[in-house]
Write an enzyme that holds these catalytic residues in place. Structure first.
Site, PDB file in Angstrom:
ATOM      1  N   ASP A 134      -2.339  -1.794  13.339  1.00 55.66           N
ATOM      2  CA  ASP A 134      -3.448  -2.050  12.421  1.00 55.66           C
ATOM      3  C   ASP A 134      -4.022  -0.752  11.861  1.00 55.66           C
ATOM      4  O   ASP A 134      -4.780  -0.066  12.530  1.00 55.66           O
ATOM      5  CB  ASP A 134      -4.549  -2.838  13.137  1.00 55.66           C
ATOM      6  CG  ASP A 134      -5.699  -3.191  12.219  1.00 55.66           C
ATOM      7  OD1 ASP A 134      -5.501  -3.173  10.981  1.00 55.66           O
ATOM      8  OD2 ASP A 134      -6.797  -3.490  12.706  1.00 55.66           O
ATOM      9  N   ASP A 171      -3.617  -1.760   4.532  1.00 51.63           N
ATOM     10  CA  ASP A 171      -3.990  -2.308   5.833  1.00 51.63           C
ATOM     11  C   ASP A 171      -2.820  -3.051   6.463  1.00 51.63           C
ATOM     12  O   ASP A 171      -2.519  -4.187   6.101  1.00 51.63           O
ATOM     13  CB  ASP A 171      -5.190  -3.241   5.672  1.00 51.63           C
ATOM     14  CG  ASP A 171      -5.642  -3.856   6.991  1.00 51.63           C
ATOM     15  OD1 ASP A 171      -5.229  -3.354   8.040  1.00 51.63           O
ATOM     16  OD2 ASP A 171      -6.404  -4.827   6.963  1.00 51.63           O
TER      17      ASP A 171
END
Length: 458
Positions: free
Chosen positions: A87, A286
């Protein structure tokens, strides 16, 4: 947890009461112990040259079946293996912790981490850089550092910051066991419509001071550079450090922001490489988001262009249940290749980055569902609590090497063969001509075997 992982909202703090028992029965701690843990790093062989080596991790998972990419990482002494969701949209790395009374844990592939008298003090400098519960107070040096992180996909983790060793083998052959801080999560919740990924925790790689890559940089072990290459067929690789960056990368500056996201812009969104759809967007890269999100005006404008481009094509709108916008053909589609000629590429143009372009061919924004329909993997971010933020998710980064250079404050990318193994002698291979997709499933076995000696340290 998939969806865009960024930011923190207030959460009910009832878990603090249940953790009091957990703290009493599990942790005995003093500040001098924390300082000792912070400074203690066991060298198994010669240490890496100062900022002179990198780390490489084989990646598992995919967008289309599991919706996530993850690595395995060893933590503790003796080390135990945990699967961590990659992440770049959040800072903190955390793993599920051995349950306290009333704790809430998600289903995971491995047993929870067991703390061993190793909490981080709330007066520790790193504690200032993690999101905390709304009622958090630091009254004494012996108080632990509580954290709380909430994700836009309706997932959350609540726990305490701890320190432990991370056995790591660097690309120059050195083995190091730095002691680093991470989250011991005793209360994980998820209420989103899509099940969370089957992992033990999250590997937070945003550019905040609590991230593992920032801690490795502060320890002098590697440069604060992250690169990932996700194969469209599944798998890929992740690296830390700057000695594996190949030629052929194009770069654009990062924008400073309070949330430590990998943000860039302004960006002009083009349809078919030339028709302006939206202007002046700021975007966030992201890897914690499966899909790509645009703010409502940009999303609606994109949807109009895509639908207009399908005029006269043998596709019909259909409700699939997988994603909001889908089409069916005369017969079910078996692969994305069957629909590529029906759709046009989208292009992100960076005027302030020497007009470099981030190209999204149809296979970087479409999926084929189990029903044999084709669906748009771009979603309305405003409708999913992202406000005006625009997010480039995993689907749009497939078969690309994406590099986040926090040393130079730059983001770079190139088309890449993401199923090739990576070493300092064989950096990530960028292929700026061919856009074919190799057989990732066959290759990934060989990639994993070749990389296992680089990564696993016991």
């Amino acid at each position: 947890m998939k969806g865009s992982k960024m930011g923190k909202n207030e959460k009910e703090a009832q878990s603090n009461l249940l953790f009091a028992l957990f703290l009493t029965t599990t942790f005995q701690f003093c500040f001098s112990d924390a300082k000792h843990l912070h400074n203690n790093m066991k060298i198994e062989t010669k240490s890496p040259n100062h900022f002179g080596s990198s780390l490489v991790f084989p990646v598992r998972g995919d967008v289309f079946r599991t919706g996530s990419f993850y690595i395995s990482m060893n933590i503790g002494n003796p080390p135990r293996t945990y699967f961590l969701d990659i992440d770049t949209g959040s800072d903190l790395t955390w793993v599920q912790c051995a349950p306290a009374l009333g704790a809430k844990l998600l289903k995971a592939p491995n047993s929870p981490y067991k703390p061993n008298n190793n909490p981080v003090s709330c007066n520790d400098r790193l504690c200032a850089f993690v999101n905390k519960p709304a009622d958090f107070q630091c009254k004494a040096l012996t108080d632990q550092c509580d954290y709380e992180v909430e994700y836009v996909d309706y997932g959350s983790s609540l726990g305490v910051l701890v320190r432990d060793s991370f056995p790591l083998r660097f690309t120059n052959g050195s083995v190091y066991r730095p002691t680093m801080a991470f989250g011991c999560g005793y209360d994980q919740e998820f209420s989103g419509p899509i099940p969370p990924p089957y992992v033990d925790g999250v590997l937070g790689l945003a550019n905040g001071k609590s991230s593992l890559i920032s801690q490795l940089r502060n320890l002098g072990l590697t440069r604060n550079v992250v690169g990932h290459c996700f194969n469209g067929q599944g798998g890929g690789h992740l690296f830390f450090g700057d000695d594996l960056i190949p030629s052929g990368i194009v770069w654009t500056p990062m924008l400073s922001n309070s949330l430590n996201h990998y943000k860039s812009g302004p960006v002009d969104l083009l349809f078919d490489g030339k028709i302006l759809v939206a202007k002046g967007l700021s975007i966030v890269f992201d890897s914690g988001s499966t899909y790509t999100y645009l703010n409502s005006p940009a999303y609606q404008a994109t949807l109009i262009k895509v639908r207009t481009g399908l005029t006269g094509k043998p596709l019909m709108a259909v409700k699939d249940g997988s994603l909001p916008v889908c089409w069916k053909g005369e017969k079910p589609f078996k692969s994305i290749d069957a629909v590529l000629n029906y759709f046009s590429p989208l292009v992100l143009s960076f005027p302030n980055g020497n007009n470099v372009r981030f190209v999204l061919p149809p296979n970087n924004y479409l999926i084929i569902t189990s029903n044999g329909n084709v669906c748009l993997g771009i979603l309305d971010g405003t409708a999913t609590n992202l406000g005006h933020l625009n997010v480039i998710g995993d689907i749009s980064m497939l078969d690309k090497l994406v590099v986040y250079d926090n040393e130079r404050q730059m983001i770079g990318w190139a088309l890449a063969n993401c199923n090739r193994p990576v070493t300092t002698q064989n950096p990530p291979h960028t292929d700026l001509v061919s856009q074919g997709r190799p057989n990732g499933h066959t290759y990934f076995f060989h990639f994993f075997v070749s990389m296992i000696t680089l990564y696993n340290v016991t």
